[in-house]
Motif scaffolding. Sequence first.
Motif, PDB file in Angstrom:
ATOM      1  N   UNK A  89       0.972  -1.082   0.046  1.00  0.00           N
ATOM      2  CA  UNK A  89      -0.118   0.194  -0.170  1.00  0.00           C
ATOM      3  C   UNK A  89       0.804   1.138  -0.138  1.00  0.00           C
ATOM      4  N   UNK A  90       0.724   2.144  -0.819  1.00  0.00           N
ATOM      5  CA  UNK A  90       1.471   3.459  -0.687  1.00  0.00           C
ATOM      6  C   UNK A  90       1.533   4.103   0.543  1.00  0.00           C
ATOM      7  N   UNK A  91       2.595   4.430   1.082  1.00  0.00           N
ATOM      8  CA  UNK A  91       2.771   5.130   2.163  1.00  0.00           C
ATOM      9  C   UNK A  91       2.119   6.361   2.405  1.00  0.00           C
ATOM     10  N   UNK A  92       1.697   6.674   3.544  1.00  0.00           N
ATOM     11  CA  UNK A  92       0.513   7.800   4.013  1.00  0.00           C
ATOM     12  C   UNK A  92       1.720   8.955   4.132  1.00  0.00           C
ATOM     13  N   UNK A 132      19.929  -1.892   1.720  1.00  0.00           N
ATOM     14  CA  UNK A 132      18.669  -0.843   1.938  1.00  0.00           C
ATOM     15  C   UNK A 132      18.842  -0.278   3.468  1.00  0.00           C
ATOM     16  N   UNK A 133      18.947   1.030   3.625  1.00  0.00           N
ATOM     17  CA  UNK A 133      19.072   1.824   4.958  1.00  0.00           C
ATOM     18  C   UNK A 133      17.591   2.078   5.389  1.00  0.00           C
ATOM     19  N   UNK A 139       3.253   0.475   5.897  1.00  0.00           N
ATOM     20  CA  UNK A 139       3.216   0.378   4.612  1.00  0.00           C
ATOM     21  C   UNK A 139       4.440  -0.517   4.094  1.00  0.00           C
ATOM     22  N   UNK A 140       4.447  -1.668   3.778  1.00  0.00           N
ATOM     23  CA  UNK A 140       5.555  -2.386   3.453  1.00  0.00           C
ATOM     24  C   UNK A 140       5.245  -3.480   2.358  1.00  0.00           C
ATOM     25  N   UNK A 141       6.140  -3.997   1.743  1.00  0.00           N
ATOM     26  CA  UNK A 141       6.099  -5.058   0.611  1.00  0.00           C
ATOM     27  C   UNK A 141       6.261  -6.445   1.599  1.00  0.00           C
ATOM     28  N   UNK A 160       9.404  -8.651   5.377  1.00  0.00           N
ATOM     29  CA  UNK A 160       9.025  -7.538   4.998  1.00  0.00           C
ATOM     30  C   UNK A 160       9.800  -6.450   4.510  1.00  0.00           C
ATOM     31  N   UNK A 161       9.690  -5.824   3.369  1.00  0.00           N
ATOM     32  CA  UNK A 161      10.495  -5.092   2.951  1.00  0.00           C
ATOM     33  C   UNK A 161      10.041  -3.456   3.018  1.00  0.00           C
ATOM     34  N   UNK A 162      10.782  -2.521   2.577  1.00  0.00           N
ATOM     35  CA  UNK A 162      10.021  -0.973   2.825  1.00  0.00           C
ATOM     36  C   UNK A 162       9.314  -0.509   1.514  1.00  0.00           C
ATOM     37  N   UNK A 163       9.821  -1.280   0.363  1.00  0.00           N
ATOM     38  CA  UNK A 163       9.269  -0.763  -1.008  1.00  0.00           C
ATOM     39  C   UNK A 163       9.368  -2.041  -1.927  1.00  0.00           C
TER      40      UNK A 163
END
Length: 197
Positions: A89-92, A132-133, A139-141, A160-163
């Motif tokens: 989900x795109x981050x808020x 990735x830092x 919101x995560x992948x 879970x990844x950040x993007x």
Amino acid sequence: MLYLGGNLISDIPPELAHLPYLTYLVLCDNRIQSVPPQLARLHSLRSLSLHNNLLTYLPREILSLVHLEELSLRGNPLVVRFVKEMIYDPPSLLELAGRTVKSRNIPYCPYDMPYNLVRYLDLASKCPNPKCAGVYFDSCVRQIKFIDFCGKYRLPLMHYLCSPECTSPCSSNPQSDAESEEENSVPADRLQRVLLG
């Protein structure tokens, strides 16, 4: 020992984590699709029987079961096929601001901010991609990654990844060289038996 096999169970109740002295947990021959990460608090667990269920992945937290000697997984979809699921989900705006504060180490004073905002910033999770830092909040992948447990079997664990950019195009390959530090830190003799067949 707790035997719950053959009961048509579809969900493992997280409350099982409140049994600190449980050493043998049998959940075979049910309809279980996922393992709650709370089970990682069963620090005395030595044997976990999950065969003949509907599991397609395991939570990364299962690595915390340091006394686990036997893990039975035969008869689950994760044994015969690799499942990759991307949910993002795109981050808020709140999340984007929180990511900026945490990733750039911008100092903030808890006494000058609302409590719920300070609590939100303290809940940041680090992206497990070693290249990735980044951080994420809500919101995560969600993705499956193979982890080498005992030198012989590679099991799919959820992480879970950040993007989406943090996913590797070859991540569906079990022998991918894009492996996390966590994979390499699992000792070869960690499990005495992984029962897959």
